[in-house]
Structures are given as C-alpha cells and as structure tokens.
Motif scaffolding. Structure first.
Motif, mmCIF file in Angstrom:
data_model
loop_
_atom_site.group_PDB
_atom_site.id
_atom_site.type_symbol
_atom_site.label_atom_id
_atom_site.label_comp_id
_atom_site.label_asym_id
_atom_site.label_seq_id
_atom_site.Cartn_x
_atom_site.Cartn_y
_atom_site.Cartn_z
ATOM 1 N N LEU A 616 0.859 -1.185 0.000
ATOM 2 C CA LEU A 616 0.000 0.000 0.000
ATOM 3 C C LEU A 616 0.891 1.228 0.000
ATOM 4 C CD1 LEU A 616 -2.734 -0.913 2.670
ATOM 5 C CD2 LEU A 616 -2.987 -0.884 0.186
ATOM 6 N N LEU A 617 0.493 2.230 -0.812
ATOM 7 C CA LEU A 617 1.252 3.472 -0.902
ATOM 8 C C LEU A 617 0.308 4.631 -0.601
ATOM 9 C CD1 LEU A 617 3.961 4.812 -1.610
ATOM 10 C CD2 LEU A 617 3.124 5.019 -3.948
ATOM 11 N N PHE A 618 0.598 5.325 0.512
ATOM 12 C CA PHE A 618 -0.182 6.495 0.917
ATOM 13 C C PHE A 618 0.634 7.714 0.525
ATOM 14 C CE2 PHE A 618 -1.751 9.438 4.344
ATOM 15 C CZ PHE A 618 -3.059 9.505 3.887
ATOM 16 N N GLU A 619 0.036 8.571 -0.365
ATOM 17 C CA GLU A 619 0.827 9.639 -0.965
ATOM 18 C C GLU A 619 0.086 10.963 -0.886
ATOM 19 O OE1 GLU A 619 3.002 10.699 -5.235
ATOM 20 O OE2 GLU A 619 1.717 8.940 -5.037
ATOM 21 N N VAL A 620 0.876 12.021 -0.668
ATOM 22 C CA VAL A 620 0.345 13.386 -0.616
ATOM 23 C C VAL A 620 1.039 14.210 -1.689
ATOM 24 C CG1 VAL A 620 0.258 15.502 0.729
ATOM 25 C CG2 VAL A 620 -0.253 13.318 1.820
#
Length: 952
Positions: A616-620
C-alpha cells in the motif's frame, strides 16, 4: 656467583620446546613451579637443580648437562595438564598449602598437594619424561575473568588471592573458600602485573593504560573487607610501550618501595622505583636495551658488611633484551649484569626463600638459576629485622576490632562454618562458569592478546639513577558512529511537466533517506495493527541530523529563587542560533505564550506498508495551499488507486497503517481517514503547527511546535490523557531568565501499539508519559550506561524490545558526543572512594528495576519477563533477602481473601503467579534465600511438579 641451566629443566615434548611464562618457588624452598605454552603446570625439585651445580663443579655453568650424580631422587615431581590454554602465571601461597595457576583459558586453578600414602597417578601411555612422584589435586576452580589471566598474587597472610587479566579487571578471591569477594574495574586497559605490600595494607596493579593503581584494603571483621583506591601512579609510564606481555612489579621486603617494570625515561627503558606513602618515583634503574617485563625484590634484607647496621634490599630485573641485572639500594650501578643468558625474552623471575638464588624463565622454553655466594649481594640479616622494618607501616598488627564477648566469638565461629558450607555448595555453579551478571554485562571485554616484541632503543649503560618527569594519563574518547549513506532516488517527469520523486518502498530499509523536493520531501515505514506490542516503528518523518531543534523559555520563578536580578540575567543571555521554522499560514497566539518552541521540519511524506502481502502506498501531493489548487491525498495498491481525497491546506506530515490514515496540515489541523478513505472524525484543530506525527495500532500521536503532546484512540475516538506539554523533559527549569534558550534536540518521538509515547533527546535521555500517573517518566539515561553492569555498549540492548531500542538510542548519543568513556572513568574512580565500594552493584540493580518499570509502563510483555528473571537472579546472588521477599509478595498477592479485590492478577498480560513460578525455579539453586523461596514453591505447587523441579 654462577648460573645453572640444566638441559632437562624445560617445558618440552621430545624435540619441541614450549615457551615458559611463569615460575615460582615454594615457601620452604623445596619446589619450583612453572607454567607455559604447553598448558601444563610442572613441579620441580630444587634439590635436584642445586645438585646439578655440585656435580658440575659449581663453576659458571650455562647449558650443562647437569647430571645429578649427588642426587638420585626425582627431578620433575609432578606435571598437571588440567588447563585448556597456556599457563601464564603460577604462585605458591605464603602458607605453602596451595599453588594457584592462571591461564589464557580465563580460569584460575587452586592446587593442593595430597599427603603421602595415596596412590600416585600412572604415567600416560606415550608420554615422555619421569613419572609423577607427587600428586597435586585441584581444590577450587575460580571463574570470573572474561579474558586471559595475566597475574596472580597472594596476600602475605594468605587470606586473599588477587588475580588480574586482559579483561582490565581485578578480582579478589577468598584465601580459604576461594569465592569471589569483589571485582574492581579501575583500569582502562589490560592489567598485567600485581604485587602485595608485605605489611598487608596495600596491593598494586600495573596496566597497559600506563598506570599503577595502589589499592588499600582493610579487614573489618572475620569475613568482611573493604577496598579503596589510594592513588594512581602515572609519571614513569607516559611513554611505556604496549608490546610487553607482562608488567610484573614487586614490593620490597621492608615495604618502602615498589619496583615497576616497563617504565621509561624519555626513549630509554627503565625500572621505576616508587616510594611508599608519597607514591612518587625519583629513581629509575637504567641500562636495559629493551622493555623490562619483570622486576623482583629478594625476600631477604642484607647488610653491606657483617655486623653493619646499614640495611639494603636487592632487586633483579629482566625483559625483552634477554639480559638479567641485579641491583641493591646502596649502589647506583648494578651488582651483576648478564647479557644473553637466554635465547629469547625473559618472562619471570623467582627468588628462593633464602634470598641467595634467583630463577628465570624464558620464551625459549628454558629455566635457569643464578646462585650467589655469601657476600655477593651482602650479608643476610635475620628475618626478625624484616618484621621490625614492616612494623612502622603497621605490618603484623591485626586490623580487626577485638571481640567484646565470648558470645561474639561463638557467633563468628558459626558464621565461619556457614560461609565454608556455602562455599562448598556453590562449587558446582562456579565449575560451570556461572557469571554474576547476565544479558548485558557492562563493559565489553577486550579479546585481543598482547604480543611480545623487541625494542629498537639503544643501551644507555647501567648508570646512576635518573629523576623522571611528571606526566598525566592520556584521555581516551569514543569515536562517533558514522551515519548511514543516503540511497539514491529516481526523479520522474509527469505529464504536466512537473518533477517528482518516484515512490520508494521502505518496509525493509533501516536507512531511509529524506526526500527534499517541493512536492514529496520525506519517507517513513508504517506499522501495522498486528505489530507486537513490544516493538514500535520509526517516527513518521525522517529527522535532520541532530534531531528536531528545540527552544525553551527560562523560568522567572527559578530566577527569583536563585536570588539573581534582571541585570545579571541580561548579562548571561546572549545571541543564540534560532533553528529554521516552517512558517505556518496562521501564526497561533499560543506560540508567543508557550514555554517551548519546536522546529517544524520542512518535510511532507509518502508512506508505504504491506497489507496481507500486497503493498500500500499512501501519498500526498501538495497544491498551492488554497481552494484554487487543493492538496490531493491518495491510497494505492500496486499502482491501482483505492481512494483519493482533497484538503485545502498544504500537508506537512502523514502517518497511518492498515487501521487508519492521517495527515497534518500547516494550519494546525489533522484529518483522519478509515482504510477505505472515510473521514473517521471531523477535522481536529490544534493550537500550533505539528512537528511530529506518528501511529501504531489504533493510536495516533501528534507533537506540536509549542511542545503540546496529543494522543488519540482512533477506535473509541478518545484520548488516554489530556494534552500535555513536553517542557519538563526539555529541562526548562534549568534556565534562570525568561529569554529563549537552546535545549536538547528531539531525536525520536513515536507511539507504541499500547498508546505510550516515546521521546529521546540528544543528551541521551529517553522519556514516556504515564497516562495513569499523569506525569513524564525517564526510562533511559546516560547514568545507566556508565555505571551499570547490565548496559550493553555493543548496541544489543536487552531483548530488542521497546526499552532496548530506547537504551540503544542513549548509547548512540553517548558515542556521538564522545562522553561515554570520560563518564565511565569518573564513575570507576568514584567506586574506589570510601563509602562508594558497592556503587557498581547498587546501580546495576537499580538499572534492572528501572528496566522493569519502563517495560511495564510501555506494555512490553517480553521485556517484563526477561528483566524480572534477571532482577530476581541478581537479588538472590547478592543475598538481598528483604528485597526478593518483597518481590515474591507483590507477585503472589495477598494471603487474606478479604483483600484480594484490589489485587491485579496480571502484569502486561502475564499471569503474576505463573511469572513467580518461573522466577522461583530460576533462583532455586541459590540456597541463601531458600527460607523465602521454598515456602512460596510449596504454595504454588512447584514441588509437586517433577518436570519443573528437574532443573539440573
């Protein structure tokens, strides 16, 4: 005077000769003991050796065959091969009853000769040489050194035995039970020499730290002794070479001087003569061409002429130049100088009790003896004169208090019998090499061994005494640990023409870099909800070198209490370096009122974690910071978008795991999302910009730039405690004025899976906040690192759990600043002062107590079990019955049924009584506490469980 070197007086097997490291003559003069590289202790008949001289005509004999025509008895009386390593030292006790041997197998063996009438051991098949005519048995096996044993010496009354070694330690053993009385860690390097004051007041140790330590000991009762460091002699050893295998020193028979080997005067090798009382060195014996490894005073005193009252002492010196020199105190030049009496370096010297013969051992495997005739050294005076000379130093007087009653004598007799019985019962543990401290012993021992080399200095001639200069011991410092190298990042160009850094999965990396671009500028590894509670992950943002800088406002009340006025405060206040801040969109009034200012790192984060094997990649991706171009938040699985959201402000920090995701914005707001992107709670508004954001399990933590800590449970949407300031851990009370002060930087701010915050600082301290006590508690500090035996400077602290990680951070900061070694020297020096003899043991036990409390506070189940067992074992070994009984009572709970309602049956999820069972079995062999442990064992049913009791 003549030399004798019998061809059979060697450590050899066939044609192979082994190095001989040590020799000693028994008090009755009948036996010579030797030890060498062949791992054997050999006992020789001195009568056979002296008879060889008579057979050869008593001329200057060297390398004679030495056929003993006048002596038909055995030459080698016994050969003992119990040691598993080279025998480096052998010493007879002054009483003549025991022989102690030390080896590089780290063990000390105490031998005793069996009386005549017993069957002698048979000669081994295939062995060469004579069969044994005496039987020597191992009475005690003393285990305590962590490296080679280099020196042994008995007290003049045989009451104690002191050993030294390459582990930098000095161990004092009882001369009767041979149990360890005390360990002294007062040297900073290998200890290679030991000698006792014949007045029975001091002993001196010589070390590769280029010092001689003078230790005073005092017997306070029949069984108790105290030890204190009297002084440290450094001046003669400033340029002392570290290539010698030994630094064997000797105390004069009148108690006035110490002859210290391996001293220097400029580039010249010398033997320093240290004066008693003032402990200075005005005289050096100069002439050897290489380092002197051994100096030995004759045990007898001499007069220059028959009937003369002028008394002199005689000293022999030898070393790497293969030369033997003999001096006396009345002559500035040596009496005897013999060059090349051996083919290799001389390792030890031993005088016969009559003071007229001196033996020498060599690395060429041979042993020789120099026999002096009457008048060569002077004229021997009666032994009573030695005692008169020692009387002025208190020699011969009993230092104990006199018993005041017959009952006291009877009590001491019972105490002595009990001590002897305990010594026998502990023998099994000692034979197994059981150490007093487990899992984290302080101070890592050196494993390298010194090598014997040669010196290139030229001979200065055996000349007059030369005065040496003053000097100080160089200070050793710890080198800082190099920081990890950053990993390269790949820059990509988007369709819109913007540059961005490619995402990087970091779940397996421990050296994640900071990504410093406009859009994506940091990385971290997220924890999952299933993580064990004994571990927590790194903070959600990678910190700059040195941590997040902090500023604190001084305490005016402290200023008033100290009696200082405003002008004085202004005089002390100066310009300070203000760290960079990320300027928030709204300046909160709280910043101007807060006592703490934290820098906000210019970082924004993408975060990766694994969910059931998939990434999982949580990106801003920040916009312009307004409604026209909001910030986009996305969660992706293997490049596939799961959900996205938008916020109107720029995001500074992110955190989360498979249970929830969170972002912190520059306007001091926090947004929390479910795994599917649903907003779990309306926007949280804080008083100032966030500096740290971290998550673990169901907990989210935020530390703001004004030093306010918030923790939330994202399942119950509650907080375990109200917001709290970190000002107490930043030592705000130490500053005396109201200006800004630079305080320790924060190197870690994280949350555990049980909701406990962990903060570490650049001064090495580690803190957590107790939600039950509403107070900050320090769980790690540099004090434990320098004074506790359980501190592990190698970095493998504890069990690797939360407390272990915090202690590792403390150790890293000490290494980075280089303060660790200096603090250790200060503490070890303090140990030897009167009243501080037990400081090392006391601090070590306190360190374990702190570890237990910290593990409970942080919910670290595995560490609670491990530290409890270590703690109970140490209490039992130290005989602290009241404290271990208190521990048993606390774990067992109240005996009365009426009071069981307040009793908590578990601790960190561990059943207290099951933990107590484990502890009792662990300390069951400690018979000193059997009156405490056995009743509890019966109550818990341990004695009914055969499997549990079968611990042998």
């Amino acid at each position: 005077m003549y030399y004798l070197k019998p061809s059979w007086l060697t450590h050899s097997e066939g044609q192979k000769h082994f190095e001989v490291y040590s020799i000693h003559v028994s008090p009755d003069g009948a036996r010579l003991a030797s030890g060498g590289l062949d791992s054997k202790v050999r006992i020789w008949s001195t009568t056979a050796i002296y008879s060889c001289a008579a057979a050869e005509g008593a001329e200057n004999i060297i390398n004679g065959n030495g056929e003993a025509h006048l002596y038909t008895g055995p030459r080698q009386l016994c050969s003992m091969s119990t040691h598993s390593g080279a025998v480096t030292v052998v010493r007879f006790s002054p009483s003549g009853r025991y022989l102690a041997s030390g080896s590089d197998d780290r063990v000390i063996l105490v031998w005793e000769r069996e009386e005549e009438g017993h069957e002698l051991p048979r000669k081994e098949f295939g062995s060469q040489g004579e069969a044994d005519s005496e039987r020597w048995l191992v009475r005690r096996r003393c285990v305590g050194h962590e490296n080679d044993v280099q020196g042994l010496e008995w007290a003049p009354d045989s009451s104690i035995l002191v050993s030294v070694g390459l582990d930098s330690g000095i161990i004092v053993w009882s001369g009767t039970t041979f149990e360890k009385i005390k360990r002294l860690d007062i040297h900073q390097s290998h200890v290679k020499g030991i000698t006792f004051d014949p007045a029975n007041k001091y002993f001196a140790t010589a070390s590769d730290d280029r010092t001689i330590k003078i230790v005073r000991y005092h017997r306070t009762s029949a069984t108790d002794m105290t030890f204190s460091l009297d002084t440290t002699v450094t001046a003669p050893f400033e340029g002392s070479p570290l290539t010698t295998y030994f630094r064997r020193c000797s105390w004069s028979p009148d108690g006035s001087h110490i002859a210290a080997a391996n001293a220097t005067n400029g580039p010249v090798a010398t033997v320093a003569i240290v004066n008693r009382g003032v402990w200075d060195s005005e005289i050096n014996l100069i002439g050897h061409e290489g380092p002197v490894e051994v100096a030995a005073f004759s045990p007898r005193m001499f007069s220059k002429a028959k009937g003369s009252k002028q008394l002199v002492t005689v000293i022999a010196c030898a070393g790497q130049d293969k030369a033997l020199s003999v001096w006396n105190t009345s002559n500035p030049r040596p009496i005897v100088v013999s060059q090349d009496i051996a083919e290799k370096a001389i390792t030890d010297l031993a005088w016969a009790p009559d003071g007229q013969k001196v033996f020498a051992s060599s690395l060429d495997g041979s042993i020789l003896v120099c026999i002096f005739e009457e008048g060569d050294l002077g004229y021997i005076i009666p032994v009573e004169e030695n005692e008169k000379q020692l009387a002025k130093y208190g020699g011969g007087r009993d230092a104990m208090h006199f018993p005041e009653s017959v009952e006291q004598l009877a009590l001491e007799e019972k105490s002595n019998k009990k001590e002897a019985g305990q010594g026998k019962r502990r023998l099994t543990d000692l034979m197994e090499g059981k150490a007093a401290a487990v899992n984290g012993t302080s101070a890592a021992a050196s494993t390298g061994s010194s090598t014997v080399g040669t010196s290139s200095s030229t001979s200065a001639g055996f000349g007059a005494p030369i005065t040496s200069g003053d000097g100080a011991l160089p200070v050793a410092t710890r080198q800082p640990v190099p920081s990890p190298q950053p990993q390269a990042q790949k820059v990509m160009i988007t369709k819109e023409g913007r540059k961005r850094v490619a995402p990087m999965l970091l779940s397996g990396s421990s050296s994640a870099p900071m990504i410093s671009t406009q859009h994506v500028v940091g990385t971290m590894v997220a924890s999952s909800q299933e993580s064990p509670i004994v571990e927590y992950t790194e903070p959600s943002n990678r910190l700059p070198p040195g941590g997040i800088q902090t500023l604190v406002v001084g305490n005016k009340r402290r200023l008033q209490l100290d009696g200082q006025d405003g002008s004085d405060a202004k005089r002390h206040a100066g310009a300070i370096e203000v760290p960079e801040f990320v300027r928030p969109s709204v300046v909160s009034p709280a910043i101007t009122l807060s006592q703490v200012r934290l820098a906000t790192p210019k970082v924004k984060t993408l975060l990766s974690t694994d969910d059931r094997g998939s990434s999982l990649l949580f990106e801003v991706r920040n916009g312009a910071g307004g409604e026209k171009e909001p910030t986009r938040i996305t969660l992706q699985r293997k490049g596939q978008l799961l959900w996205s959201n938008f916020v109107p402000k720029m995001v500074l920090l992110v955190a989360g795991n498979t249970s929830f995701w969170a972002v912190a914005c520059e306007d001091a707001t926090i947004h929390i999302y479910s795994p599917t992107g649903r907003a779990l709670v309306p926007t949280i508004v804080l008083e100032s910009t966030p500096s740290f954001l971290d998550s673990a399990g169901k907990y989210l933590m935020c530390l703001t730039s004004t030093g306010t800590l918030n923790i939330w449970n994202t399942v119950t949407m509650s907080s375990p405690h109200p917001p709290v300031s970190v000002a107490p851990v930043l030592d705000t009370a130490l500053y005396s004025d109201s200006g800004l002060h630079k305080s320790p930087s924060i190197t870690k701010c994280a949350i555990t899976a049980v909701g406990s915050v962990v903060i570490t600082l650049t001064n090495g301290d580690g803190y957590t906040y107790s939600s039950r006590m509403y107070a900050w508690q320090r769980v790690s500090e540099s004090w434990w690192a320098v004074a506790s035996q359980y501190w592990d400077s190698s970095g493998m602290h504890g069990t690797g759990g939360t407390v272990g990680v915090i202690e590792r951070r403390t150790d890293e900061e000490l290494k980075r600043t280089g303060k660790g070694r200096a603090l250790q020297r200060m503490v070890k020096s303090a140990m030897m002062r009167e009243g501080y003899e037990g400081i090392e043991t006391t601090v070590s036990i306190a360190h374990l107590e702190n570890r237990i409390g910290a593990a409970i506070l942080l919910g670290s189940k595995k560490e609670v079990q491990t530290y409890m067992l270590m703690y109970a074992r140490r209490l039992a070994e130290e005989g602290l019955k009241d404290r271990i009984e208190e521990l048993f009572k606390e774990l067992f709970g109240p005996m009365e049924v009426a009071t069981t309602d307040a009793y908590e049956a578990t601790i960190c999820g561990i059943d207290k009584k099951e933990l107590l069972k484990d502890i009792i079995v662990t300390v069951g062999k400690q018979r000193e506490i059997q009156r405490i442990s056995v009743p509890y064992a019966k109550l818990l049913g341990i004695l009914d469980d055969n499997d549990v009791m079968d611990t042998d």
